[in-house]
Design an enzyme around this catalytic site. Structure first.
Site, PDB file in Angstrom:
ATOM      1  N   GLY A  46     -25.195  -1.276 -24.507  1.00 18.63           N
ATOM      2  CA  GLY A  46     -24.253  -2.060 -25.300  1.00 18.63           C
ATOM      3  C   GLY A  46     -24.905  -2.552 -26.571  1.00 18.63           C
ATOM      4  N   GLN A  51     -26.246  -8.050 -33.733  1.00 22.95           N
ATOM      5  CA  GLN A  51     -27.570  -7.467 -33.501  1.00 22.95           C
ATOM      6  C   GLN A  51     -28.026  -6.580 -34.652  1.00 22.95           C
ATOM      7  OE1 GLN A  51     -26.504  -6.148 -29.278  1.00 22.95           O
ATOM      8  NE2 GLN A  51     -28.660  -6.677 -29.089  1.00 22.95           N
ATOM      9  N   CYS A  93     -32.097  -7.071 -23.152  1.00 22.43           N
ATOM     10  CA  CYS A  93     -31.326  -7.064 -24.394  1.00 22.43           C
ATOM     11  C   CYS A  93     -32.140  -6.351 -25.459  1.00 22.43           C
ATOM     12  CB  CYS A  93     -31.049  -8.511 -24.822  1.00 22.43           C
ATOM     13  SG  CYS A  93     -30.119  -8.632 -26.349  1.00 22.43           S
ATOM     14  N   LEU A  94     -31.468  -5.508 -26.247  1.00 22.00           N
ATOM     15  CA  LEU A  94     -32.169  -4.774 -27.302  1.00 22.00           C
ATOM     16  C   LEU A  94     -32.787  -5.724 -28.329  1.00 22.00           C
ATOM     17  CD1 LEU A  94     -29.663  -1.823 -27.930  1.00 22.00           C
ATOM     18  CD2 LEU A  94     -31.814  -1.749 -26.651  1.00 22.00           C
ATOM     19  N   HIS A 135     -22.182  -9.756 -21.307  1.00 27.83           N
ATOM     20  CA  HIS A 135     -23.364  -9.817 -22.186  1.00 27.83           C
ATOM     21  C   HIS A 135     -22.959  -9.587 -23.653  1.00 27.83           C
ATOM     22  CE1 HIS A 135     -27.800  -8.923 -22.915  1.00 27.83           C
ATOM     23  NE2 HIS A 135     -27.248  -8.457 -24.021  1.00 27.83           N
ATOM     24  N   GLU A 136     -22.121  -8.570 -23.881  1.00 28.19           N
ATOM     25  CA  GLU A 136     -21.752  -8.228 -25.270  1.00 28.19           C
ATOM     26  C   GLU A 136     -20.794  -9.254 -25.884  1.00 28.19           C
ATOM     27  OE1 GLU A 136     -23.549  -6.204 -26.780  1.00 28.19           O
ATOM     28  OE2 GLU A 136     -24.483  -5.426 -24.970  1.00 28.19           O
ATOM     29  N   HIS A 139     -22.774 -12.196 -27.001  1.00 27.72           N
ATOM     30  CA  HIS A 139     -23.399 -11.982 -28.321  1.00 27.72           C
ATOM     31  C   HIS A 139     -22.479 -12.449 -29.451  1.00 27.72           C
ATOM     32  CE1 HIS A 139     -27.268 -10.034 -28.028  1.00 27.72           C
ATOM     33  NE2 HIS A 139     -26.841  -9.133 -27.169  1.00 27.72           N
TER      34      HIS A 139
HETATM   35 ZN   LIG Z   1     -28.003  -8.022 -25.882  1.00 19.60          ZN
END
Ligand SMILES: [Zn+2]
Length: 171
Positions: A46, A51, A93-94, A135-136, A139
């Site tokens: 995701g 981000q 998380c990225l 999670h997304e 964000h």
């Molecule tokens: Zn994330």
């Protein structure tokens, strides 16, 4: 085009993103294309616009990581309309690479959002998809998975990241 994924410490990651109001534009199509490229290049499931430094309420999810075209989801201005059950599982998380911790979330969620043409969409997700959706959408509200951890765990991670920043290993 693969965009740079911002890491924890960048203010945009902790600010609520702005709603998208222009649909069906070439700019939106290009952004979505770039987000897919960026997410797959980073091998994530995701990605949310903050981000890549954009305060916009759009996230993409593909829990098959490119294996199944039908699993690709684009959610714009999403909202969780119902949540039930509980699940605990490791999450990463990225934007916080190298850190994974168990996070407890709802096991099933229903989401209302808009697609790239601005049409309303609604769907339900369970297990991994439910986790990714939460999670997304977090964000887009400026919330990161470490905000769901105990203060102690969160402080340990923050301290480790500070060290990495000082060493120039957190760019
Ligand atoms: Zn994330």
């Amino acid at each position: 085009m693969v965009r740079k994924i911002l890491k924890f410490g960048e203010p945009v990651l902790e600010q609520p993103a702005n709603p998208i109001t222009d649909f069906g534009t070439p700019e939106l199509q290009e952004l979505i294309g770039d987000m897919w490229e960026t997410m797959y290049a980073a091998k994530g499931v995701g990605l949310a616009a903050p981000q890549i430094g954009l305060s916009k309420r759009i996230s993409i999810i593909d829990i098959s990581v490119g294996e199944d075209e039908s699993k690709k989801i684009v959610i714009i201005n999403p909202e969780i309309t119902s949540a039930e059950g509980k699940q605990t599982g490791e999450e990463g998380c990225l934007s916080i690479p190298g850190f994974r911790e168990p996070v407890t979330r709802a096991s099933k969620v229903t989401v209302r959002a808009q697609n790239e043409r601005g049409e309303p969409i609604e769907f339900a997700g369970e297990e991994l998809l439910a986790r990714a959706l939460q999670h997304e959408i977090d964000h887009l509200n400026g919330t990161l998975f470490i905000n769901h951890l105990s203060t102690l765990k969160r402080d340990i991670i923050r301290r480790k990241i500070k060290k990495l920043q000082k060493a120039g290993e957190w760019e």
